[in-house]
Design an enzyme around this catalytic site. Sequence first.
Site, mmCIF file in Angstrom:
data_model
loop_
_atom_site.group_PDB
_atom_site.id
_atom_site.type_symbol
_atom_site.label_atom_id
_atom_site.label_comp_id
_atom_site.label_asym_id
_atom_site.label_seq_id
_atom_site.Cartn_x
_atom_site.Cartn_y
_atom_site.Cartn_z
ATOM 1 N N ALA A 132 14.069 -22.348 16.513
ATOM 2 C CA ALA A 132 14.294 -21.023 17.103
ATOM 3 C C ALA A 132 15.104 -21.242 18.377
ATOM 4 O O ALA A 132 15.177 -22.345 18.907
ATOM 5 C CB ALA A 132 12.944 -20.382 17.428
ATOM 6 N N GLU B 238 11.158 -24.534 9.094
ATOM 7 C CA GLU B 238 10.452 -23.403 8.468
ATOM 8 C C GLU B 238 11.371 -22.608 7.546
ATOM 9 O O GLU B 238 10.940 -22.111 6.503
ATOM 10 C CB GLU B 238 9.835 -22.526 9.554
ATOM 11 C CG GLU B 238 8.680 -23.231 10.261
ATOM 12 C CD GLU B 238 8.163 -22.457 11.450
ATOM 13 O OE1 GLU B 238 8.924 -22.261 12.413
ATOM 14 O OE2 GLU B 238 6.990 -22.052 11.413
#
Length: 674
Positions: free
Chosen positions: A61, A103
Amino acid sequence: MSVTIHRHGDILIAIADNPPVNALSAPVRLELKAAIEQAAGDASIRAVVIACAGRTFFAGADITEFGKPPVEPLLPELVDMIEGSDKPVVAAIHGTALGGGCEVAIASHYRITVPSAKLGTPEVKLGLLPGAGGTQRLPRLAGVAVALELVAKGDPIPASVAKDVGIVDRLAGETSLLDDAIAYAREVADIRPLPRASQRPLSPDPEAVAAFERANARRFRGFEAPAANIACVVKATGTPYAEGVEFERQQFMKLMFGVQSAAQRHIFFAERKASKIDGIADDVAQRPIARVGIIGAGTMGGGIAMNFLSAGIPVTIVEMQQDALDRGTATIRRNYDATAAKGRMTAQQVDRAMALLTPTLSLQDLSDADLVIEAVYEEMSVKQDIFGKLDAICKPGAILASNTSYLDIDVIAAATKRPQDVLGLHFFSPANVMKLLEIVRGAATADDVLATAMALSKKIRKVAVIAGVCHGFIGNRMLEPRQVEAMKLLLEGATPEQVDRVHVDFGMPMGPFQMADLAGVDIGWHRDPNRIESIRDALAAEGRWGQKKQAGFYDYDDRRTASNSPRVAEIIEDFRRKTGTPQHEITDQEIVERTLYPMVNEGAKILAEGKAQRASDIDVVWIYGYGWPVYRGGPMFWADTEGLKKIVEGLDRHGFDVAPLLREKAEQGGRFTS
Ligand code: T1G
């Protein structure tokens, strides 16, 4: 455009390009979502490939978005959308698929990687956990034990291991990732049902959890995030994905808004900011360093040499006596062999490193060195003599560095006719282990010399901080008031074990007296056993020089296990009597205020004098040089979290001379760190 979309026949290819590490920023997330929607709405598309341009697959992220208002689509929504796609999504991985990047990969139905790729979930190193389903999908793909290692320790694994444990499905050619990924997408395009990690059952594995917790108890001491990661993996066993991922979200938010994660994210950026040298352009030309000379083959010189040998840089190491030279080179070899015995190096790597070492008794052999580092006795006249000789021996443009811990670099530089080529390179003992390097900037040190040293620090895997010339530079200068106050506390009623316990409970690897015993109680002692003016003198005079003598502030058995020393208690009691120091009940809080607050105070003075470029540099020094607990973010960040007003009140109460910068910030409600 952060994501470009191509078609290769009936395969849709989405390639993200968000330098430098393809962080999953809001624009990237939005355009990835659009790509999945486009594929869903186009019957001619049979499968999707997600890849990245540049040097790596998504590295996570976008950490710079943390703490700001969330922007849709959030990463958890995106990964669930990828997995929910009714057409197969193939993740094509190179570089490091980390955090949110991992992810995205495990939410995809298939993963193909180049052999050199690595995958991991390092969020725990930021005081977080994989907050986009990672703690729920990883155990379902690779099992509880592997998932715990990945999420709670945060170290990446190579593609080959990822394939063995079931995270990666296929290895591509190192230079044919996209073609191989497209072919793979065609191969799986019609396979149904689509493999969705979140739908795999997962049984509890309490033995694996208990074994992991036992094996890592010491490593996780004081940290909050590892336990939260473990709890999420445990939740994934025997719980439906929807329930588990809700639990994960709650745990993530709790960590995200906690002090520890803020501290660890602060250090993440601080470490990178430290390599920026104020007033010097990023592209200033560096001097080539092809050969290094080191003067002194003792503990420091030998340790320093290993950093360069391990980086493949030839080293000429100089001693004055043959036996000292032989001892030094034997110690280097022994250290390497110990590393190889632990499996961290191969025998060939050890031989290769040792083959780069040239021992000699002659300074003249340093004439072709590009960098010479002096690591001899901490005595100014000795260093001035050596630098005077180096000035005559070394080639023009050679960088001359001192490893001095305290002494004035400008005075050393003045012993040469080339002060612009002189600086300090202060390594921390053991120099082949400790990551911190203080680069001490002399008044005349040239910009390209500093830039060369900073670049070289990365090559030898050090975390470097620029320090100005002052007694003790940054780290040791702040250590001094702590040690002085710790000794005063003994005279006033505290014991060494109480002071050390407070520091260890705070999160330090050891307290002031444990540190003195490790480093040597005799360091800096005047060596006159009849001149006993302090508790330290008394210990040194009795040969209580620390661990190396099995006696210092503590007694030590053959395995160096410490025990409180009745003799030390007598010596302390004797000094309390002789000095007539008033005694009082000393609380743990008083120890914190009188040993840690003065460090912050000294840090403020260092900043005000311009001896550190920024407060976050001071934090980096203490994290990497002394083991300050990273979950407290370093002394200056910690002071901000304590509250500068509270720090100033404490310093005033104990009669300290408060640094004007500190008092000013406290009065203005300011902070040292952002
Ligand atoms: N976000 C934003 N910027 C990042 C970044 C990131 N994730 N990673 C690196 N940068 C910046 C870094 O600050 C530096 O900026 C530049 O990129 C080069 O980095 C929901 C919540 C990938 C191994 O923890 O480990 O995903 O100084 O100098 O040595 O579950 O960067 O040039 O201005 O380190 O080659 C999880 C962190 C995030 C990986 C490359 N991911 N990054 O190392 O370059 S949280 C991470 C790294 C998350 C989700 C959770 C390393 C690297 P500048 P660099 P490098």
